[in-house]
Design a protein around this motif. Structure first.
Motif, PDB file in Angstrom:
ATOM      1  N   PRO A 124       0.188   9.662  18.944  1.00 55.07           N
ATOM      2  CA  PRO A 124       1.118   9.545  17.814  1.00 55.07           C
ATOM      3  C   PRO A 124       0.983   8.210  17.093  1.00 55.07           C
ATOM      4  CG  PRO A 124       2.286   9.456  19.907  1.00 55.07           C
ATOM      5  CD  PRO A 124       0.899   9.847  20.210  1.00 55.07           C
ATOM      6  N   LEU A 125       0.691   7.166  17.839  1.00 54.17           N
ATOM      7  CA  LEU A 125       0.590   5.855  17.197  1.00 54.17           C
ATOM      8  C   LEU A 125      -0.583   5.816  16.233  1.00 54.17           C
ATOM      9  CD1 LEU A 125       1.355   3.583  20.268  1.00 54.17           C
ATOM     10  CD2 LEU A 125       2.892   4.400  18.506  1.00 54.17           C
ATOM     11  N   ILE A 126      -1.707   6.364  16.685  1.00 54.57           N
ATOM     12  CA  ILE A 126      -2.888   6.336  15.821  1.00 54.57           C
ATOM     13  C   ILE A 126      -2.659   7.221  14.605  1.00 54.57           C
ATOM     14  CG2 ILE A 126      -5.300   6.997  15.680  1.00 54.57           C
ATOM     15  CD1 ILE A 126      -5.558   6.128  18.582  1.00 54.57           C
ATOM     16  N   ILE A 127      -2.126   8.403  14.848  1.00 53.57           N
ATOM     17  CA  ILE A 127      -1.883   9.303  13.721  1.00 53.57           C
ATOM     18  C   ILE A 127      -0.974   8.625  12.703  1.00 53.57           C
ATOM     19  CG2 ILE A 127      -0.734  11.438  13.040  1.00 53.57           C
ATOM     20  CD1 ILE A 127      -1.743  12.648  15.651  1.00 53.57           C
ATOM     21  N   LEU A 128       0.078   8.017  13.202  1.00 52.73           N
ATOM     22  CA  LEU A 128       1.007   7.376  12.276  1.00 52.73           C
ATOM     23  C   LEU A 128       0.364   6.196  11.575  1.00 52.73           C
ATOM     24  CD1 LEU A 128       4.351   7.540  14.191  1.00 52.73           C
ATOM     25  CD2 LEU A 128       3.868   8.465  11.950  1.00 52.73           C
ATOM     26  N   SER A 129      -0.493   5.472  12.295  1.00 53.06           N
ATOM     27  CA  SER A 129      -1.149   4.338  11.660  1.00 53.06           C
ATOM     28  C   SER A 129      -1.962   4.798  10.460  1.00 53.06           C
ATOM     29  CB  SER A 129      -2.074   3.625  12.644  1.00 53.06           C
ATOM     30  OG  SER A 129      -1.326   3.069  13.666  1.00 53.06           O
ATOM     31  N   PHE A 130      -2.699   5.864  10.652  1.00 54.32           N
ATOM     32  CA  PHE A 130      -3.493   6.355   9.521  1.00 54.32           C
ATOM     33  C   PHE A 130      -2.593   6.963   8.454  1.00 54.32           C
ATOM     34  CE2 PHE A 130      -7.109   6.112  12.441  1.00 54.32           C
ATOM     35  CZ  PHE A 130      -8.020   5.518  11.603  1.00 54.32           C
ATOM     36  N   TRP A 131      -1.614   7.656   8.924  1.00 54.08           N
ATOM     37  CA  TRP A 131      -0.713   8.307   7.977  1.00 54.08           C
ATOM     38  C   TRP A 131      -0.081   7.282   7.042  1.00 54.08           C
ATOM     39  CZ3 TRP A 131       3.104  12.670   9.806  1.00 54.08           C
ATOM     40  CH2 TRP A 131       3.729  13.225   8.692  1.00 54.08           C
ATOM     41  N   ILE A 132       0.489   6.263   7.649  1.00 51.63           N
ATOM     42  CA  ILE A 132       1.116   5.239   6.812  1.00 51.63           C
ATOM     43  C   ILE A 132       0.065   4.540   5.967  1.00 51.63           C
ATOM     44  CG2 ILE A 132       2.428   3.085   6.828  1.00 51.63           C
ATOM     45  CD1 ILE A 132       3.779   4.008   9.333  1.00 51.63           C
ATOM     46  N   GLY A 133      -1.109   4.366   6.539  1.00 51.04           N
ATOM     47  CA  GLY A 133      -2.167   3.673   5.809  1.00 51.04           C
ATOM     48  C   GLY A 133      -2.629   4.463   4.603  1.00 51.04           C
ATOM     49  N   LEU A 134      -2.671   5.785   4.755  1.00 51.25           N
ATOM     50  CA  LEU A 134      -3.246   6.580   3.684  1.00 51.25           C
ATOM     51  C   LEU A 134      -2.199   7.249   2.811  1.00 51.25           C
ATOM     52  CD1 LEU A 134      -6.145   8.187   5.687  1.00 51.25           C
ATOM     53  CD2 LEU A 134      -6.322   6.457   3.919  1.00 51.25           C
ATOM     54  N   TYR A 135      -1.082   7.565   3.383  1.00 50.30           N
ATOM     55  CA  TYR A 135      -0.100   8.287   2.589  1.00 50.30           C
ATOM     56  C   TYR A 135       1.270   7.718   2.854  1.00 50.30           C
ATOM     57  CZ  TYR A 135       1.373  12.242  -0.184  1.00 50.30           C
ATOM     58  OH  TYR A 135       1.862  13.018  -1.190  1.00 50.30           O
ATOM     59  N   PRO A 136       1.451   6.459   2.510  1.00 55.36           N
ATOM     60  CA  PRO A 136       2.709   5.802   2.901  1.00 55.36           C
ATOM     61  C   PRO A 136       3.923   6.367   2.202  1.00 55.36           C
ATOM     62  CG  PRO A 136       1.469   4.411   1.424  1.00 55.36           C
ATOM     63  CD  PRO A 136       0.589   5.569   1.745  1.00 55.36           C
TER      64      PRO A 136
END
Lengths: 100, 714, 173, 544, 497
Positions: D479-491
């Protein structure tokens, strides 16, 4: 004319003497006596004020003070005896088991 | 094809992710490396399709009318709309799209990136085949392609920055690819951090742009800037923005003072050096400056600085390149030098020429690097030219292609490098920048000299690899100092001398293709005295729509002067070549002899003017000292503030030692402990256990209250 | 003229005996000096027309409390006293402190001239002599509650002194 | 009000861990597996229960139109003091609550094998801590807030003190005393506001929304700001109140560090953004130096924190301590953004809280993984881990990149928005420029760490046989990695919850006319580009 | 002088008034009966005493409604007194609960012990209601003498003797000072009634220089009772030497009673003086000194009883802050709340210490608590809550108490704008942090340090009862504090009237 001030001075002197006794004497009994002196200083005050104010409340107060002095003396001496029984000493500067 | 533009960066990304996931899965779960064929099929396939898509997209773009050659596609809103107050007090809605933009400029870049990238991918199949990190390599390489394509395709500064940082990251990963070697790790880290220093400039520039123009979108920013006056007399906002942008560019494109990472970056595998540190990533700075021509051209002060730094870097790196032994390092300094050229071009206002050099340079420098990789591989991972020589007959293809590349970089007429370099020199001269022209002109000679030194030392003369394993040689070059410990490989390991061999086809074919490219690529930008219209410039015209009108300094004395200048530059290139020929072929000077005959000058050049050491001493070590000092400060002063006073301050400035640590009384907790210690003494003195001293305290207290009352009632 | 002389003589005796109480070496002597002091104070009470109080002073204090003291002194039989120093180590400081305090108190007593008291006059005129009844009335009517509490107090004191003096066979530590 | 099983959703989310706490207390000490499962399931359940918060966040029937807070629970509590049991969340607290439930679950999960003794107390305390944190983010009543704020101290003390490493006793009490010292001063500040509000209106209330309605005199704000500052700054921690943090982080057990870094520190930043700035706008402006009329104390402290933390992190020999100091630096960024009080900056600051929770939480977990295997945190003991633990190295790389603000990952969005937002205020511009240096240093210490631990040969024979992450450990990072990318790409998924609350905060601090100076916000969306002195015509639409 | 009719009327008044002190009378009767319990039924005497307390409590409930003076102005029956009386009864009850097993271990189970506790409680109850100096004095002495005896109750124990000796000597000494002050007050006003004294003060007696001497001797005398620094020295010694159950008893009840008296004298009697800023500053110094000194001294204590003694002293400092805040600003309410809650948390903590006592282990050092969590987790958890409460940590009762005090100070600041009030508050909160450190040493010992032996500790019924009550109030009060707050406010208001 002897005014209340005179009595106040007298009581202050006796109070001071009593305090000196409490602070300096090693013998617990003499310390107890010094406390009685303090009570008496108070009593002198009360009676003197009573005289000046022309009411007797002060004197009533004195009766209570003397009663309490008696009760305290009884209890105090009881404690002294209990202490003496255990410790054989009644010098106050040797009673230092409890400190810090 | 234009509507598939977003696929161009996405494909390599997908390839990278796929390879990475397969690799991790295989290694972690199954315990074996992934199948190599599968890996390179995915990687090369992704890049190949991306390359085809870009060609298609470029074709579509070309088929549009000249003025409409801009295509933008918004993938999604990245940073959603937020109110942002501008410097003029107005509100803008700050919003950043994840969007791509194809215009002639990015068209050139994606062509270079995908095409050269594709070739290098192919080349890597052969070069990296034996490496245990094969899958990792291709995953990184594909990731790099994604980042680079994002960089050049982004339609705003922030997307550009994504790519900008992305290529930095990939560069870090690929330089540190042989992470067992400390030097590789160091080099990677150095590259990243030096780049980051530049990036601070870029970030500040972006912020300035955003609060000035309210957007980061290229089109909008440049259009707005197009209405601004040129800051001829003043150092205005645009000068600031561009200076900060240029700081970013110096980091990425290895210009003074941030060039130091690039030579060290040669720790990476050679295809990486070719792709990232020659053809594509390092030119990102130039690309960015060209992209921002609307801003730069309105900031003449910045332009002067850009030109000055560019040309200084060019000559500076070229001189360092003179006596380097490591074949890749020579090329690295050459790259720095050529990048200097490109900035010089931009600085004198001919962005198109700069970009032209980017384009040609990609071909011949990639070629040279790949050739050197071929040499290194043929030499069983030997990079020291002092141990080469006479390789011509062992590796004919490599020799031939590298020679073409060298001729191209030296500026021999008819080859790609000639057109681009000549354009720059002419523009510098024609624009009235005589000093710059002269330095650049000298650099051209230097370039020819050291490049041919490389050719002669490597491919001509007596083979020196036969006696390479002698201990004397080993110790001899170890004094070189920093960065010289890159010589690793089979030869030194004492299992007999193996003869060089030609590389496999997968490596040779890209060499040949690039060699062809190095010859023909320049013809799209033949100077106007030959073709009347410079096709290149014409193609790029839309990019410079918002450029400030350049005041014309005698550009009108036209063709004759230009031809004269061309002749001059060819002449100096020839002189350089001849000098190299004389020294290294006729006189048969060996690298070991150079030091003896040149002494201090040699030391200076060879040790790169000691810049690394100076940086180490002035910046790196001071930063570390500061960190250590602050840590000590942290532990001792801040933590123990008010506890033990000034004695600590002095001590804490010193270095932390174990003994000291033990005696540190820090923080509120220890403050309490300390106070408790101190006070307990007082308390013990007072709480004697003697009832009369208690009574005494009471009396003293009463007196104190009397006195206090007297004090308070005053 | 006789009044001041009587006062000063009585007061002088009180102070003298008080000083002797706290300076005498032997506890028995102290007790006897204290009795003397208390008697002098009783005299002072008479002089102040507080006859009832004077009587109580003699009966309770001298007759009760001091006898108790003497008994305890005898019981404890603490006769090393004469050989040992009688004061604590802090006696100099103690005297200094006490005198300072006395000085301060007197300073504040007379800061604004002679003592002024009682801005509220007493409820009614009280006869100067024969006040026993009045004091008794005071004790039994308005102050009957404290009086009753005092009885409790004495009960407790009796329990306490018995309990404490009784002792206990085994010792604890 | 949204109810699940008849219970208001916020109560449910807040007290499910407490229920778990009691269940675990009732379980037998020896049935370790049952305790572990209970704790994990409760934490997971809590996370699942918190998801409806986000799903129906914009449902108008759960929204108080006046305050724009959601899922409000308002029950009289101590009426005579004006204290209410008042729960409610807005976008800012929503994100923090989601972070808390997620990290709470991960912390519990990650402890499966790490904790071997006194398992029962451990899980019980973790869950108790969870309730405390959630309550803090939900409370809209100062009294209630303070109660929750202090509740967390005790479990955290025990987590550090019992299950920590070498200097745990010291670190635990240090943590406790520091935070307590701050919070008691904060309490005085709260009381001052309470009484001044009462003085002005005749009504005594701790209701934060009510308190925001009126203006407090500057003299009062000045001192209350200082009191709040001490309370919150210690928690954040801001320079020079940060020294508890390295000790506490270093000595805490892994889950403790994760919670500490991930959530606890956020309470300080949250405190500033929810209470400090909106309640004390004048003093905030004064101390931040907005308008350039006063000395920018806060900016100095943020900047010092950023650079100082980074420099000190650079020279750490202890892996965990390094990450801990990096928190000082990162939180400096958060505070910079929040103090800058421009919409972009505050949004960035709040987002950066989440980012820091994700990335630093993950970094602490990563340290914990190897610590569990090797029982040392000295960086010099490691090296070449990417040979033996490729998956570990990969995750570490991703989280390092997230931490140093690589575009495409979460850290970048936060940092960029903070810097950009701060930059947009002319008087604070310089600080943004200086803060950029922190980015370089951030890369320096993290990459150096990465090099020293992951790169190189495996020199230490003890490391040769280390296992790579197992499924459970790896799962924690998903979940941490997914969220990291998520926030990074689609904040915008996350940022859109922040728009309204952040604008409210900003208009509180800068005055309601701040947004009105030229073009109203609503209109600005239609004309995005405003160049100085020029009105730009329609763009010649490029081909799409 | 007084005719028969008057006397009859007075007698009637007396009987009527006696109904108003039914709780006290009940307790006196029961206490006296305690003395008469035969030796072989002594096991039940504690139950008997508890019954007395319960009956007294019920009587209190029946008499609660009456507001006004009784016994010709000797007593003031109001909510303020009732509040404190409840406090004293609870205090006595909890102490008796915890004493049962403890006195068995000490082999001192006897009627006198419980009798004295009850008499002391009677003394306190009169103190809370007394509005006349003589009544105050005599009931204070009743309480004090009971205390002296109780502290020295372990006659075979030298520490107990010594503690009693010190306590007694200093107590008598301070009584002397207090009396001196009272005599001056009488001299200044002509009466011992606080009401009359207040009138005299308003009429100008407050400006008399004698007043200063009276004030300071009163502060010294009452300061001794509440153990304010520098009159506190007896406190740690007496606490350490006394039987633990008595330590608990005297750490709550007499302190509260002394505060009640302090309030009556200072706020009712010396009203105009008590609001004089100079005196308030003087009291502030006393409060600051008390808190700070006690907290610092507590830091290095190893004996829990001593530590809690210093803790009590520091709490007295906080309570003085309430006095300084003044009656109009919720100061009295705050102190009432504080004392009430303090009673529960402090008694709870002492109950745990009593519990640790067994044959061969005194159980009064911090080391004796090592690893309590493994010996008896329940006790350890409860002790943590008590200690957290003493430290003032939410959500325990202690927080509400501290909150009330600081809130009163800040409120006072907003009314008067005296800066020193804020400074006091700041010093107060900082002190609470310092205090936290030593309180937490106990928690640390219980949870973080391994035990040295593995003797399991068990609860006895009495201890369980005591703990249940104290724990429930300590942890639960914040859930529904309204009744307490209202009662305290009512107490404060009735007192003001």
């Amino acid at each position: 004319m002897i005014t209340t001030s005179h009595y106040l001075i007298l009581s202050t002197i006796i109070l001071t003497i009593g305090i000196v006794g409490v602070l300096t004497r090693r013998n617990v009994l003499i310390v107890l006596m010094s406390i009685e002196l303090i009570f008496n200083a108070v009593n002198i005050n009360l009676v003197a004020f009573s005289k000046q104010l022309q009411n007797t409340i002060g004197q009533v107060f004195v009766v209570f003070v003397i009663t309490v002095a008696a009760a305290e003396a009884a209890v105090g001496l009881g404690i002294v005896i209990a202490l003496f029984r255990n410790k054989e000493k009644i010098n106050l500067d040797e009673i230092d088991l409890l400190k810090w | 094809m234009l509507k598939y533009l977003w696929l161009i960066p996405l494909l390599p990304l997908a390839g990278s992710a796929l390879i990475g996931l397969i690799g991790l899965y295989r290694v972690r779960v199954i315990g074996r490396k992934p199948n190599k064929t599968l890996v390179h099929t995915i990687a090369v396939g992704a890049v190949a399709i991306a390359c085809l898509l870009s060609l298609g997209a470029i074709h579509d773009l070309m088929s549009l009318p000249q003025d409409e050659r801009v295509y933008e596609t918004v993938s999604f809103t990245w940073i959603p709309a937020t109110p942002l107050k501008l410097t003029n007090g107005a509100w803008a809605t700050f919003k950043v799209d994840w969007a791509y933009r194809l215009d002639p400029l990015s068209a050139v870049m994606i062509f270079v990136v995908t095409f050269v990238g594709f070739l290098i991918h192919v080349y890597s199949i052969g070069y990296m085949y034996e490496d245990s990190g094969y899958w990792r390599f291709f995953a990184y390489l594909n990731l790099f392609m994604f980042a680079m394509l994002t960089l050049v395709l982004g339609n705003n500064f922030l997307i550009l920055f994504v790519g900008w940082e992305g290529v930095g990251l990939c560069s870090y990963l690929l330089i540190g690819f042989y992470f067992e070697k400390k030097s590789a790790g160091d080099a990677g880290k150095k590259a990243f951090i030096v780049n980051r220093i530049g990036d601070t400039g870029f970030v500040i520039a972006m912020m300035l742009i955003a609060v000035t123009f309210g957007t980061l979108n290229f089109e909008e920013v440049f259009r707005a800037a197009g209405a601004w006056p040129t800051e001829t007399m003043t150092w205005g906002l645009l000068t600031g923005i561009t200076l900060f942008l240029f700081l970013g560019a110096t980091g990425k494109s290895a210009q003074i003072p941030l060039y130091v990472w690039l030579p060290d970056a040669m720790e990476g595998p050679t295809p990486v050096s070719a792709l990232i540190h020659a053809a594509t990533m390092v030119t990102a700075g130039v690309y960015m400056v060209v992209r921002c021509n609307a801003l730069f051209s309105r900031a003449p002060h910045t332009m002067a600085i850009v030109a000055g730094i560019g040309v200084a870097t060019a000559i500076f790196a070229a001189t360092i390149g003179f006596f380097q032994r490591d074949i890749k390092r020579v090329l690295a300094y050459s790259t720095v030098s050529q990048l200097g050229y490109m900035f010089t071009a931009c600085g004198v206002g001919t962005f198109a020429a700069g970009l032209f050099h980017v384009y040609t340079h990609a071909f011949f420098k990639a070629l040279l690097f790949l050739g050197s990789g071929s040499v290194i591989m043929g030499m069983h991972h030997e990079q020291d030219m002092a141990k080469m020589g006479g390789l011509r007959k062992y590796m004919p293809w490599t020799y031939a292609t590298m020679l073409i590349g060298t001729l191209a970089i030296a500026g021999i007429p008819g080859l790609a490098g000639f057109f681009s370099k000549d354009e720059i020199l002419w523009r510098a001269y024609g624009g009235g920048h005589k000093i710059i022209w002269f330095v650049a002109f000298l650099t051209a000679g230097c370039t020819a000299f050291y490049m041919f030194r490389l050719i002669f030392l490597t491919f001509f003369g007596q083979p020196r690899f036969l006696d390479a394993a002698e201990p004397a040689e080993e110790s001899h070059h170890s004094h070189g100092g920093h960065g010289q410990d890159t010589v690793h490989g089979g030869v030194g390991h004492g299992h007999g001398v193996r003869l060089p061999h030609e590389s496999p086809k997968s490596m040779i074919i890209p060499l040949v293709v690039l060699a062809v490219g190095s010859i023909v690529a320049g013809y799209v930008g033949m100077p106007s005295y030959i073709t009347h219209t410079n096709l290149w410039e014409h193609f790029l015209d839309p990019v410079f729509r918002y450029q400030a009108p350049v005041s014309d300094h005698g550009g009108h004395d036209a063709a004759s002067t230009e031809i004269l200048m061309t002749a001059l530059s060819v002449l100096i290139a020839g002189a350089g070549i001849f000098l190299a020929y004389w020294i290294y072929n006729r006189r048969k000077t060996q690298p070991a002899d150079e030091q003896r005959s040149l002494g201090v000058v040699y030391q200076c050049f060879f040790n790169k003017y000691y810049v690394d050491q100076i940086y180490d001493a002035l910046i790196i070590h001071r930063t570390k000292d500061l960190g250590t000092g602050l840590w000590a400060f942290d532990r001792n002063v801040i933590d123990g503030l008010g506890v033990n006073g000034s004695g600590w301050v002095t001590r804490s400035l010193g270095r932390l030692s174990g003994v000291f640590d033990k005696y540190i009384v820090d923080g509120a907790v220890n403050l309490l402990a300390w106070m408790a210690d101190r006070f307990s003494y007082i308390f013990r003195r007072i709480q004697t256990g003697l009832v009369q001293s208690y009574a005494m305290v009471i009396m003293v207290g009463v007196i104190a209250f009397f006195s206090l009352y007297m004090y308070l009632s005053k | 003229m006789i009044e001041p002389i009587m006062f000063y003589v009585t007061a002088g005796l009180i102070v003298l005996f008080s000083i002797l109480v706290i300076t005498a070496r032997n506890a028995v002597h102290c007790a006897i000096y204290l009795i003397a002091a208390l008697l002098s104070i009783a005299a002072l009470y008479i002089y102040m027309h507080a006859e009832f109080i004077a009587a109580i002073q003699i009966l309770t204090y001298v007759g009760g409390i001091m006898v108790l003291f003497l008994m305890v002194i005898m019981l404890i039989n603490f006769n090393e006293e004469s050989r040992m120093r009688k004061a604590t180590g802090q006696w100099k400081a103690a005297i200094l402190v006490s005198l300072t305090l006395a000085g301060l108190m007197l300073y504040f007593f007379f800061k604004g001239g002679p003592v002024i008291t009682a801005s509220v006059p007493a409820a009614g005129p009280v006869p100067v002599s024969g006040n026993t009844e009045i004091v008794g009335w005071g004790l039994y009517v308005p102050y009957v509650l404290p009086f009753e509490i005092a009885s409790l107090l004495l009960l407790v004191a009796i329990i306490g002194s018995v309990l404490l003096a009784k002792g206990k066979a085994d010792t604890w530590d | 009000m949204l109810h699940v099983m008849g219970i208001p959703i916020l109560n449910l989310v807040c007290y499910v861990p407490l229920a778990g706490f009691f269940i675990i207390l009732l379980l037998d000490r020896k049935s370790v597996t049952a305790i572990k499962w209970t704790a994990n399931l409760v934490a997971l359940l809590d996370f699942i229960l918190s998801i409806p918060l986000i799903l129906s966040f914009n449902n108008p029937s759960y929204t108080d139109p006046l305050t724009n807070f959601r899922y409000i629970i308002k029950v009289p509590w101590i009426t005579s003091l004006g204290a209410q049991y008042y729960f409610g969340i807005d976008g800012i607290s929503l994100l923090l609550i989601m972070l808390t439930t997620l990290l709470g679950f991960i912390a519990v999960l990650s402890s499966w094998t790490a904790i071997e003794h006194r398992v029962k107390e451990y899980y019980a305390l973790l869950l108790l801590l969870q309730t405390g944190m959630l309550g803090t983010f939900m409370a809209l009543d100062f009294f209630l807030f303070y109660v929750f704020w202090e509740i967390m101290l005790v479990p955290m003390y025990f987590l550090i003190g019992v299950w920590g490493s070498e200097r745990r006793l010291y670190s635990a009490i240090k943590f406790f005393l520091y935070t307590l010292a701050g919070s008691v001063l904060m309490l005085l500040g709260i009381l001052a506001l309470y009484f001044d509000y009462g003085r002005q209106t005749g009504v005594y209330t701790f209701n934060v929304i009510e308190l925001q309605r009126i203006g407090f005199p500057f003299g009062l704000q000045y001192w209350v700001f200082l009191a709040f500052f001490v309370g919150f700054a210690i928690k954040v921690p801001m320079f020079p109140f940060h020294t508890w943090l390295p000790d506490a982080h270093t000595d805490a057990p892994t889950a403790g560090s994760v919670i500490l870094a991930g959530v606890l520190l956020k309470m300080g930043t949250y405190g500033f953004v929810r209470f400090g700035l909106p309640l004390l706008p004048d003093a905030s402006r004064y101390f931040i130096g907005i308008g350039g009329k006063s000395f920018p104390w806060m900016m100095w402290l943020c900047i010092i924190g950023i650079i100082y933390g980074a420099l000190v992190a650079l020279m750490q020999k202890d892996w965990k301590r390094l990450v801990a100091y990096s928190s000082v630096s990162h939180l400096g960024f958060c505070m910079l953004g929040i103090f800058a009080a421009t919409p972009v900056a505050v949004q960035g600051g709040v987002l950066q809280m989440i980012n820091h929770g994700l990335s630093t939480g993950a970094l602490f977990l990563l340290v914990g993984n190897v610590y569990e295997r090797r029982h040392t945190r000295l960086i010099s003991e490691y090296g070449g881990l990417s040979h033996i633990m490729p998956l570990y190295a990969t995750i570490f790389l991703i989280m390092t990149l997230s931490s140093i603000g690589m575009p495409g990952l979460n850290g970048f969005i936060g940092e960029f928005m903070i810097l950009q937002g701060t930059f947009s205020d002319p008087t604070l511009r310089i600080w943004s420029g200086v803060a950029v240096v922190g980015i370089v240093l951030g890369a320096a210490y993290m990459l150096w760490l990465f090099q020293r631990t992951m790169f190189g040969e495996v020199t230490n024979p003890k490391n040769e046989l280390l296992d790579d992450l197992n499924f459970r450990e790896a799962f924690c990072y998903v979940p941490l990695i997914i969220l990291s990318f998520w926030i990074g790409l689609y904040p915008q998924t996350f940022l859109r919850y922040l728009d309204d609350p952040v604008n409210r905060v900003v208009s509180k601090v800068r005055g309601s006319d701040y947004f009105k100076l030229s073009i109203p916000v609503a209109d600005a969306t239609t004309s995005p580009t405003v160049a100085p002195g020029t009105v730009v015509a329609d763009r010649p639409a490029p081909h799409r | 002088m007084v005719d028969i009719a008057d006397k009859t009327a007075l007698l009637g008044d007396l009987i009527q008034n006696s109904a108003l002190i039914k709780p006290e009378i009940m307790l006196i009767i029961w206490a006296s009966f305690c003395l008469l319990v035969p030796k072989d039924t002594r096991r039940w005497v504690s139950i008997f005493a508890l019954t007395g307390l319960a009956i007294s409590g019920f009587s209190l409930y029946w008499t609660y409604g009456y507001q006004g003076s009784a016994f010709g102005g000797m007593l003031q029956l109001d909510a303020f007194g009732a509040f404190f009386k409840i406090l004293f009864l609870t205090n006595a009850a909890v102490c008796i609960f915890m004493s049962r097993k403890y006195m068995d271990i000490e082999e001192e189970q006897s009627g006198e012990y419980y009798c004295l506790i009850l008499f002391a409680t009677v003394g306190m109850m009169f103190m809370a209601a007394a509005v006349d100096l003589i009544t105050i004095f005599i009931s204070l002495e009743l309480m004090a003498i009971c205390e002296f005896i109780l502290v020295g109750y372990l006659r075979g124990n030298r520490r107990s003797n010594e503690a009693a000796m010190k306590f007694f000597l200093l107590g008598a000494f301070s009584t002397g000072l207090l009396l001196y002050g009272m005599s001056l007050l009488y001299g200044l006003s002509g009466s011992t009634s606080l009401e009359v004294i207040a009138k005299a003060m308003e009429a100008g007696a407050a400006k008399n220089p004698l007043m200063l001497v009276a004030m300071i001797t009163l502060i010294a005398g009452l300061g001794f009772k509440i153990a304010a620094v520098p009159f506190h020295m007896w406190c740690p010694d007496a606490y350490e030497g006394a039987p633990t159950s008595i330590t608990a008893f005297i750490s709550v009840g007499p302190k509260a009673a002394a505060f009640a008296v302090l309030f009556r004298i200072f706020l009712s009697g010396l009203g105009p003086v008590a609001t004089d800023p100079t005196y308030l500053r003087l009291l502030s110094v006393l409060a600051v000194l008390t808190m700070t000194w006690a907290n610092l001294a507590a830091l290095t204590q190893t004996n829990i009883k001593r530590l809690l003694a210093y803790s009590t002293i520091s709490h007295a400092g906080y309570l003085l802050l309430g006095l300084i805040a003044g009656k109009d600003n919720g100061g009295v309410t705050a102190v009432a709340i504080y004392l009430f809650l303090y009673a529960f948390m402090n008694l709870g903590a002492f109950t745990i210490i009593v519990m640790v006592r067994r044959k061969g282990l005194v159980g009064d050092t911090i080391d004796d608590l090592k690893g309590l969590v493994t010996k008896n987790p329940g006790a350890a958890i409860m002790m943590t809550v008590f200690v957290a409460s003493l430290a003032g940590l939410p959500p325990t009762a202690g927080f509400l108490a501290k909150y009330a005090i600081f809130s009163a100070l800040i409120e006072a600041y907003f009314k008067t704008h005296y800066t020193y009030l804020v400074i006091l508050a700041v010093i107060g909160v900082i002190n609470s942090v310092v205090a936290f450190y030593y309180y937490w040493l106990i928690v640390r010992a219980m949870f973080l340090i391994e035990p040295t032996d593995d003797v399991k500790l068990t609860f006895s019924p009495g201890v369980v009862t005591a703990l249940t009550v104290t724990f429930a109030v300590t942890l639960g009060i914040l859930l529904y504090p309204e009744p307490l707050l209202n009662f305290a406010r009512a107490a404060s208001n009735s007192f003001l009237r």
